[in-house]
Design a protein around this motif. Sequence first.
Motif, mmCIF file in Angstrom:
data_model
loop_
_atom_site.group_PDB
_atom_site.id
_atom_site.type_symbol
_atom_site.label_atom_id
_atom_site.label_comp_id
_atom_site.label_asym_id
_atom_site.label_seq_id
_atom_site.Cartn_x
_atom_site.Cartn_y
_atom_site.Cartn_z
ATOM 1 N N ALA A 1 -31.536 -44.834 13.241
ATOM 2 C CA ALA A 1 -30.494 -45.328 12.339
ATOM 3 C C ALA A 1 -31.067 -46.273 11.298
ATOM 4 N N VAL A 2 -30.293 -46.512 10.269
ATOM 5 C CA VAL A 2 -30.686 -47.455 9.225
ATOM 6 C C VAL A 2 -29.527 -48.409 8.973
ATOM 7 N N SER A 3 -29.846 -49.700 8.885
ATOM 8 C CA SER A 3 -28.797 -50.687 8.615
ATOM 9 C C SER A 3 -28.507 -50.715 7.122
ATOM 10 N N THR A 4 -27.426 -51.381 6.779
ATOM 11 C CA THR A 4 -27.030 -51.476 5.372
ATOM 12 C C THR A 4 -28.089 -52.202 4.539
ATOM 13 N N THR A 5 -28.957 -52.965 5.229
ATOM 14 C CA THR A 5 -30.008 -53.668 4.487
ATOM 15 C C THR A 5 -31.299 -52.854 4.453
ATOM 16 N N GLY A 6 -31.238 -51.592 4.909
ATOM 17 C CA GLY A 6 -32.400 -50.710 4.800
ATOM 18 C C GLY A 6 -33.392 -50.836 5.936
ATOM 19 N N ILE A 7 -33.042 -51.627 6.956
ATOM 20 C CA ILE A 7 -33.940 -51.750 8.113
ATOM 21 C C ILE A 7 -33.645 -50.603 9.063
ATOM 22 N N ARG A 8 -34.678 -49.878 9.457
ATOM 23 C CA ARG A 8 -34.478 -48.766 10.386
ATOM 24 C C ARG A 8 -34.572 -49.249 11.825
ATOM 25 N N PHE A 9 -33.747 -48.684 12.712
ATOM 26 C CA PHE A 9 -33.954 -48.931 14.135
ATOM 27 C C PHE A 9 -34.066 -47.601 14.854
ATOM 28 N N GLY A 10 -35.137 -47.497 15.653
ATOM 29 C CA GLY A 10 -35.498 -46.237 16.274
ATOM 30 C C GLY A 10 -36.868 -45.816 15.774
ATOM 31 N N PRO A 11 -37.273 -44.553 16.017
ATOM 32 C CA PRO A 11 -36.515 -43.534 16.730
ATOM 33 C C PRO A 11 -36.464 -43.803 18.234
ATOM 34 N N TYR A 12 -35.320 -43.418 18.811
ATOM 35 C CA TYR A 12 -35.102 -43.601 20.242
ATOM 36 C C TYR A 12 -34.767 -42.268 20.893
ATOM 37 N N THR A 13 -35.067 -42.187 22.180
ATOM 38 C CA THR A 13 -34.483 -41.141 23.008
ATOM 39 C C THR A 13 -33.207 -41.733 23.587
ATOM 40 N N CYS A 14 -32.080 -41.124 23.245
ATOM 41 C CA CYS A 14 -30.777 -41.683 23.616
ATOM 42 C C CYS A 14 -30.125 -40.816 24.673
#
Length: 195
Positions: free
Chosen positions: A73-86
């Motif tokens: 995912a990407v936050s509104t401020t452009g910071i990505r979180f992941g990639p994850y195995t969900c």
Amino acid sequence: MPGQKMQGLILIACCCLVLVLISGCTGNATGKSIPSADPAFGNWDLTLNGTTQKVLTRSDLETLPAVTANGYAVSTTGIRFGPYTCKGVDLRDLTALVGGIGEKDQIWVYAPDGYLWVFDAGQLNGKGFVTFNESLREVPSPPLKVILMYEQDGKPVTYNDGGPARVAIVSDSPGIVTEGSAWVKWVDRIEVHKK
Ligand SMILES: Nc1nc2c(c(=O)[nH]1)N[C@H]1C(S)=C(S)[C@@H](COP(=O)(O)O)O[C@H]1N2
Ligand SMILES: [Mo]
């Protein structure tokens, strides 16, 4: 007299300080506590509300059919979180427990910090999301699923990452980035709104 004026000012300053301290103690807008690493975390449950209502515990959630796929995912401020195995439960399977969803219904997902995100039925079927590649260029959307994730990279989702349960938008293809605002953290209530 200057001395009296000064005393008056100090009195006003003290009153303001007291007000600030009091208001800081009233908690968040909903009045419910965020399930931090304290008792509330362990007491977590999930309320499903549709044509009927059900409350699921963590172990109830784990007995439902699980989806394991890629989330990024990407936050509104452009910071990505992941990639994850969900790993989690498809929101269609959750809403099916309380009467299911119609084509035009909305699904309201709540968290105790007051956050709310609304999905439409099409999105629960994986359609209507904006998707990006890792360089944040928009790409055509592959099939997507909206899940209530309880494991991230093989471990229970931590409080900081939105655990015990967080929305994740997942894909069988890796490297598909979705908008972080839909990844509701600390989910404790899901409602089906009939349209
Ligand atoms: N409960 C809750 N979930 C939330 C939010 C929030 O404020 N409260 N913010 C959303 C937004 S706008 C983003 S970009 C991501 C941020 O995720 P992170 O805190 O893991 O970086 O969480 C989403 N989920
Ligand atoms: Mo965000």
